[in-house]
Motif scaffolding. Structure first.
Motif, PDB file in Angstrom:
ATOM      1  N   SER A  28      46.547  39.325  32.862  1.00 25.14           N
ATOM      2  CA  SER A  28      47.189  40.526  33.795  1.00 25.14           C
ATOM      3  C   SER A  28      46.049  41.346  34.070  1.00 25.14           C
ATOM      4  CB  SER A  28      48.279  41.243  32.924  1.00 25.14           C
ATOM      5  OG  SER A  28      49.204  40.597  32.448  1.00 25.14           O
ATOM      6  N   THR A  29      45.318  41.558  33.397  1.00 27.26           N
ATOM      7  CA  THR A  29      43.854  42.317  33.578  1.00 27.26           C
ATOM      8  C   THR A  29      43.184  41.713  34.636  1.00 27.26           C
ATOM      9  OG1 THR A  29      43.595  42.763  31.330  1.00 27.26           O
ATOM     10  CG2 THR A  29      41.639  43.241  32.642  1.00 27.26           C
ATOM     11  N   ILE A  30      42.809  40.223  34.726  1.00 28.68           N
ATOM     12  CA  ILE A  30      42.257  39.710  35.992  1.00 28.68           C
ATOM     13  C   ILE A  30      43.138  39.884  37.205  1.00 28.68           C
ATOM     14  CG2 ILE A  30      41.417  37.310  36.712  1.00 28.68           C
ATOM     15  CD1 ILE A  30      40.979  36.412  33.983  1.00 28.68           C
ATOM     16  N   PHE A  31      44.313  39.938  36.952  1.00 30.02           N
ATOM     17  CA  PHE A  31      45.161  39.784  38.261  1.00 30.02           C
ATOM     18  C   PHE A  31      45.309  41.303  38.800  1.00 30.02           C
ATOM     19  CE2 PHE A  31      49.597  40.664  39.908  1.00 30.02           C
ATOM     20  CZ  PHE A  31      49.519  39.836  40.934  1.00 30.02           C
ATOM     21  N   SER A  32      45.302  42.294  37.784  1.00 32.12           N
ATOM     22  CA  SER A  32      45.453  43.577  38.440  1.00 32.12           C
ATOM     23  C   SER A  32      44.053  44.076  39.057  1.00 32.12           C
ATOM     24  CB  SER A  32      45.728  44.640  37.245  1.00 32.12           C
ATOM     25  OG  SER A  32      44.780  44.653  36.230  1.00 32.12           O
ATOM     26  N   LYS A  33      42.855  43.555  38.555  1.00 30.21           N
ATOM     27  CA  LYS A  33      41.485  43.958  39.153  1.00 30.21           C
ATOM     28  C   LYS A  33      41.456  43.331  40.547  1.00 30.21           C
ATOM     29  CE  LYS A  33      40.209  46.409  35.679  1.00 30.21           C
ATOM     30  NZ  LYS A  33      39.804  47.833  35.599  1.00 30.21           N
ATOM     31  N   ASN A  34      42.170  42.203  40.772  1.00 26.16           N
ATOM     32  CA  ASN A  34      42.187  41.578  42.180  1.00 26.16           C
ATOM     33  C   ASN A  34      43.476  41.351  42.771  1.00 26.16           C
ATOM     34  OD1 ASN A  34      38.909  40.160  41.809  1.00 26.16           O
ATOM     35  ND2 ASN A  34      39.981  40.339  39.899  1.00 26.16           N
ATOM     36  N   ALA A 124      40.261  32.707  39.919  1.00 27.69           N
ATOM     37  CA  ALA A 124      40.519  33.089  38.570  1.00 27.69           C
ATOM     38  C   ALA A 124      39.442  32.860  37.560  1.00 27.69           C
ATOM     39  CB  ALA A 124      41.930  33.013  38.174  1.00 27.69           C
ATOM     40  N   SER A 125      39.139  31.425  37.545  1.00 26.00           N
ATOM     41  CA  SER A 125      37.973  30.795  36.708  1.00 26.00           C
ATOM     42  C   SER A 125      36.938  31.294  36.973  1.00 26.00           C
ATOM     43  CB  SER A 125      37.875  29.337  37.093  1.00 26.00           C
ATOM     44  OG  SER A 125      36.986  28.682  36.049  1.00 26.00           O
ATOM     45  N   LYS A 126      36.371  31.568  38.438  1.00 26.17           N
ATOM     46  CA  LYS A 126      35.019  32.091  38.495  1.00 26.17           C
ATOM     47  C   LYS A 126      34.924  33.594  38.119  1.00 26.17           C
ATOM     48  CE  LYS A 126      34.694  29.411  42.627  1.00 26.17           C
ATOM     49  NZ  LYS A 126      34.863  29.426  44.213  1.00 26.17           N
ATOM     50  N   ILE A 127      35.886  34.258  38.189  1.00 25.21           N
ATOM     51  CA  ILE A 127      36.143  35.778  37.682  1.00 25.21           C
ATOM     52  C   ILE A 127      35.712  35.597  36.152  1.00 25.21           C
ATOM     53  CG2 ILE A 127      37.439  37.779  37.400  1.00 25.21           C
ATOM     54  CD1 ILE A 127      38.800  37.170  39.847  1.00 25.21           C
ATOM     55  N   HIS A 128      36.686  34.844  35.335  1.00 23.80           N
ATOM     56  CA  HIS A 128      36.497  34.548  33.885  1.00 23.80           C
ATOM     57  C   HIS A 128      34.924  34.089  33.729  1.00 23.80           C
ATOM     58  CE1 HIS A 128      38.010  34.028  29.905  1.00 23.80           C
ATOM     59  NE2 HIS A 128      37.644  32.594  30.005  1.00 23.80           N
ATOM     60  N   LYS A 290      51.152  33.140  36.412  1.00 19.02           N
ATOM     61  CA  LYS A 290      51.368  32.121  35.401  1.00 19.02           C
ATOM     62  C   LYS A 290      50.241  30.950  35.403  1.00 19.02           C
ATOM     63  CE  LYS A 290      53.765  28.338  36.781  1.00 19.02           C
ATOM     64  NZ  LYS A 290      54.917  27.512  36.961  1.00 19.02           N
ATOM     65  N   TRP A 291      49.469  30.768  36.709  1.00 15.99           N
ATOM     66  CA  TRP A 291      48.434  30.038  36.696  1.00 15.99           C
ATOM     67  C   TRP A 291      47.171  30.406  36.278  1.00 15.99           C
ATOM     68  CZ3 TRP A 291      49.148  25.278  36.754  1.00 15.99           C
ATOM     69  CH2 TRP A 291      50.305  24.536  37.366  1.00 15.99           C
ATOM     70  N   VAL A 292      46.894  31.919  36.308  1.00 17.80           N
ATOM     71  CA  VAL A 292      46.065  32.514  35.853  1.00 17.80           C
ATOM     72  C   VAL A 292      46.069  32.493  34.133  1.00 17.80           C
ATOM     73  CG1 VAL A 292      44.727  34.863  35.406  1.00 17.80           C
ATOM     74  CG2 VAL A 292      45.580  34.252  37.760  1.00 17.80           C
ATOM     75  N   VAL A 293      47.205  32.550  33.744  1.00 11.57           N
ATOM     76  CA  VAL A 293      47.699  32.416  32.286  1.00 11.57           C
ATOM     77  C   VAL A 293      46.966  31.059  31.905  1.00 11.57           C
ATOM     78  CG1 VAL A 293      49.415  31.952  30.577  1.00 11.57           C
ATOM     79  CG2 VAL A 293      49.403  33.984  32.045  1.00 11.57           C
ATOM     80  N   PHE A 294      47.639  29.917  32.475  1.00 10.71           N
ATOM     81  CA  PHE A 294      47.077  28.708  32.056  1.00 10.71           C
ATOM     82  C   PHE A 294      45.739  28.188  32.156  1.00 10.71           C
ATOM     83  CE2 PHE A 294      51.735  27.964  31.794  1.00 10.71           C
ATOM     84  CZ  PHE A 294      51.839  27.041  30.770  1.00 10.71           C
ATOM     85  N   MET A 295      45.005  28.943  33.126  1.00 15.73           N
ATOM     86  CA  MET A 295      43.546  28.654  33.371  1.00 15.73           C
ATOM     87  C   MET A 295      42.961  29.359  32.026  1.00 15.73           C
ATOM     88  SD  MET A 295      40.595  30.942  33.756  1.00 15.73           S
ATOM     89  CE  MET A 295      41.309  32.246  34.415  1.00 15.73           C
TER      90      MET A 295
END
Length: 330
Positions: A28-34, A124-128, A290-295
């Motif tokens: 949710s943090t990654i998603f909300s920032k982007n 999302a992977s690049k951000i993480h 969901k896909w950010v979560v599974f990453m």
């Protein structure tokens, strides 16, 4: 001794699994920032197609419910006196609609959703991995996804689509048999005792398998492994974490089906109201999350598995050294 204890504490902390809510919170943090980037990637073609698809699907579900009510009721299907009260399509038209929905699900929806998945997981992977707070669409476009990796992900998605379709068909068969044969039957108690637990067990297994299948798609996007090899890698990395994958899938399964049931209850599928747009919009948001979560789930499972493997190798080396020292002492 103190240094050894500290090393053991660090090893235990590394091997601790991230909880379900920890993974969702981080995603949710990654998603909300982007937010804007993810919206751009997900909503454009998929949103409009899903709005059309959901209207057609929900109307078909209502027609199917009406047909099953007629066939399971205390009256004959040919009793014309009740037909005006329950509008039903002809059997031929209904079958044509089912075929059309099946083709829409297997081809355009699969391809559109796959494109959104690849873009979402990659970004999302690049951000993480780079531990960046935000990124821009321009930066993303300068780092394209290679065609070979997209083809591999497509192959993996075909495996996943085949498996999930078969599993869902079994669940749909159980629900349909309940409405068609058992709902008004004297054997209703038998169904609840026998078929009910079977349905729950099949649903739980489907959610567990879906966790493995979804991770295999993430593996194809991030590592280029595809097909059966990606599925085997996913099963290996998720070993011991099946419960987490199952719970993660349960969260998003309830989210998607809850939105659909709400739309059916309030009749949002009629007249193309804003309700169906809200349902599809919320579904798209949940799908991206969901896909950010599974990453994140994949990275956590992979790290835990590799660290466990290293610990086993270190244990073997330590044991061998201890045996050698004991031999030299003797």
């Amino acid at each position: 001794m103190k240094g050894y204890d500290e090393m053991e504490d660090n090893r235990v902390m590394r091997n601790q699994k991230a909880g379900v809510f920890d993974i969702i919170k981080q995603a949710s943090t990654i998603f909300s920032k982007n937010f804007i980037i993810f919206i751009f990637l997900t909503f454009l073609p998929l949103f409009f197609f899903m709005a059309y698809y959901e209207i057609s699907l929900q109307r078909t579900l209502v027609d199917a419910s009406n047909i099953l009510k007629l066939r399971s009721g205390p009256y004959s299907y040919s009793d014309r006196s009740i037909l005006p009260a329950i509008p039903v399509k002809s059997t031929k038209d209904f079958h044509h609609e089912l075929v059309r929905l099946g083709l829409l699900y297997l081809v355009p929806r699969h391809l559109l959703e796959l494109c959104a998945i690849i873009a979402t997981v990659d970004l999302a992977s690049k951000i993480h991995v780079e531990e960046r707070v935000t990124t821009t669409l321009k930066e993303m476009m300068h780092r394209p996804i290679y065609g070979a990796r997209m083809r591999g992900t497509f192959i993996t998605s075909l495996y996943v689509l085949s498996f999930s379709t078969c599993a869902l068909s079994g669940l749909i068969f159980l629900v349909t048999s309940y409405f068609a044969f058992w709902r008004r039957s004297m054997f209703l108690g038998f169904f609840l005792v026998f078929y009910g637990p079977i349905f729950v067990a099949m649903l739980a297994k489907y959610l567990e398998w879906s966790g493995v299948w979804n991770m295999s798609i993430v593996i194809s996007v991030l590592e280029g492994t595809y097909g059966t090899e990606a599925l085997l890698h996913s099963a290996y990395f998720s070993r011991g974490s099946e419960r987490r994958g199952q719970l993660l899938m349960l969260v998003f399964f309830v989210w998607g089906q809850g939105l659909r049931m709400s739309s059916l209850y309030f009749g949002w599928y009629e007249g193309g109201s804003w309700g169906i747009a809200a349902q599809v919009g919320l579904w798209c948001l949940g799908n991206v999350l969901k896909w950010v979560v599974f990453m994140l789930y994949f990275y956590d499972c992979k790290t835990r598995t590799l660290e466990k493997k290293v610990d086993v190798e270190l244990g073997r080396v330590t044991k061998a050294v201890d045996v050698r020292k004991d031999t030299e002492t003797e």
